[in-house]
Enzyme design. Structure first.
Site, PDB file in Angstrom:
ATOM      1  N   HIS A   1     -51.460  79.901  49.733  1.00 32.87           N
ATOM      2  CA  HIS A   1     -51.183  80.869  49.228  1.00 32.87           C
ATOM      3  C   HIS A   1     -52.870  80.880  47.579  1.00 32.87           C
ATOM      4  O   HIS A   1     -52.779  79.628  47.621  1.00 32.87           O
ATOM      5  CB  HIS A   1     -50.080  80.961  48.598  1.00 32.87           C
ATOM      6  CG  HIS A   1     -49.098  81.558  49.242  1.00 32.87           C
ATOM      7  ND1 HIS A   1     -48.061  82.073  49.166  1.00 32.87           N
ATOM      8  CD2 HIS A   1     -48.981  80.872  50.610  1.00 32.87           C
ATOM      9  CE1 HIS A   1     -47.371  81.714  49.926  1.00 32.87           C
ATOM     10  NE2 HIS A   1     -48.181  81.534  51.373  1.00 32.87           N
TER      11      HIS A   1
ATOM     12  N   GLU B   1     -52.253  81.200  44.734  1.00 35.07           N
ATOM     13  CA  GLU B   1     -51.668  80.103  43.639  1.00 35.07           C
ATOM     14  C   GLU B   1     -51.558  78.290  44.141  1.00 35.07           C
ATOM     15  O   GLU B   1     -52.061  78.104  42.942  1.00 35.07           O
ATOM     16  CB  GLU B   1     -50.327  80.619  43.358  1.00 35.07           C
ATOM     17  CG  GLU B   1     -50.353  82.157  42.890  1.00 35.07           C
ATOM     18  CD  GLU B   1     -49.079  82.954  44.292  1.00 35.07           C
ATOM     19  OE1 GLU B   1     -48.336  83.314  44.165  1.00 35.07           O
ATOM     20  OE2 GLU B   1     -50.552  82.786  45.581  1.00 35.07           O
TER      21      GLU B   1
ATOM     22  N   CYS C   1     -43.894  83.921  45.035  1.00 34.04           N
ATOM     23  CA  CYS C   1     -43.094  83.374  46.241  1.00 34.04           C
ATOM     24  C   CYS C   1     -42.468  82.594  45.790  1.00 34.04           C
ATOM     25  O   CYS C   1     -42.917  81.979  44.375  1.00 34.04           O
ATOM     26  CB  CYS C   1     -43.246  83.362  47.797  1.00 34.04           C
ATOM     27  SG  CYS C   1     -44.434  81.856  47.930  1.00 34.04           S
TER      28      CYS C   1
ATOM     29  N   CYS D   1     -44.943  79.266  45.835  1.00 35.76           N
ATOM     30  CA  CYS D   1     -45.797  78.777  44.865  1.00 35.76           C
ATOM     31  C   CYS D   1     -44.949  79.511  43.540  1.00 35.76           C
ATOM     32  O   CYS D   1     -45.126  78.523  42.280  1.00 35.76           O
ATOM     33  CB  CYS D   1     -46.037  80.567  44.542  1.00 35.76           C
ATOM     34  SG  CYS D   1     -47.141  80.228  45.982  1.00 35.76           S
TER      35      CYS D   1
END
Length: 167
Positions: free
Chosen positions: A56, A58, A86, A89
């Protein structure tokens, strides 16, 4: 043209990261982490490209920022992300002790900065995160809506072509 705020300036750079994800055919999500007025971490969604659940925007940016400053604690940093984080993260943001997160648009299906859960400000955790939402929201949201609209069209065309060749 109006001068950009500091948050808008860095969100524009996060949007630039999201565009890199889009070029790879990935969901366009981008992130930058700022420390003392300088970007120390950048990331964009690469889950399909890397075949990795953890890829991801992040997580990538947090890893790079931690390496840059030589500490897992990112206590004086601000994280800018185009889509609400999410659960994974959001947990990483809390664990990294990031004090402020600036979010482009909400994530009603998986957002954990208030949409579904609020991991960033859960009172049971030893760290809460200041959250600013809606920075360049329209631009961030449009990028995602356009991506998914194009994806649906492409998948329909592929299904139709497959069906036609089977006939």
């Amino acid at each position: 043209m109006a001068k950009l705020t500091v948050d808008e300036k860095y969100m524009k750079l996060a949007i630039g990261q999201a565009k890199k994800a889009k070029e790879l055919g990935e969901v366009p999500i981008g992130c930058v982490i700022v420390y003392d007025g300088k970007i120390i971490g950048r990331g964009y969604n690469r889950r399909n490209t890397d075949k990795n659940t953890l890829a991801h925007a992040e997580i990538t940016a947090i890893n790079k920022a931690s390496k840059k400053i030589g500490d897992w604690r990112l206590e004086d940093c601000t994280l800018y992300v185009t889509l609400e984080p999410c659960q994974m993260c959001s947990g990483a943001i809390v664990q990294a002790r990031i004090p402020k997160v600036v979010i482009g648009c909400d994530n009603p299906k998986a957002g954990c900065a208030g949409s579904i859960l609020n991991i960033l400000n859960h009172p049971a955790f030893n760290h809460q995160v200041e959250t600013v939402k809606g920075v360049l929201e329209e631009e961030c949201s449009k990028m995602l809506k356009d991506f998914f609209s194009d994806l649906r069209k492409r998948l329909k065309t592929e299904r139709d072509e497959k069906k036609a060749s089977a006939d």
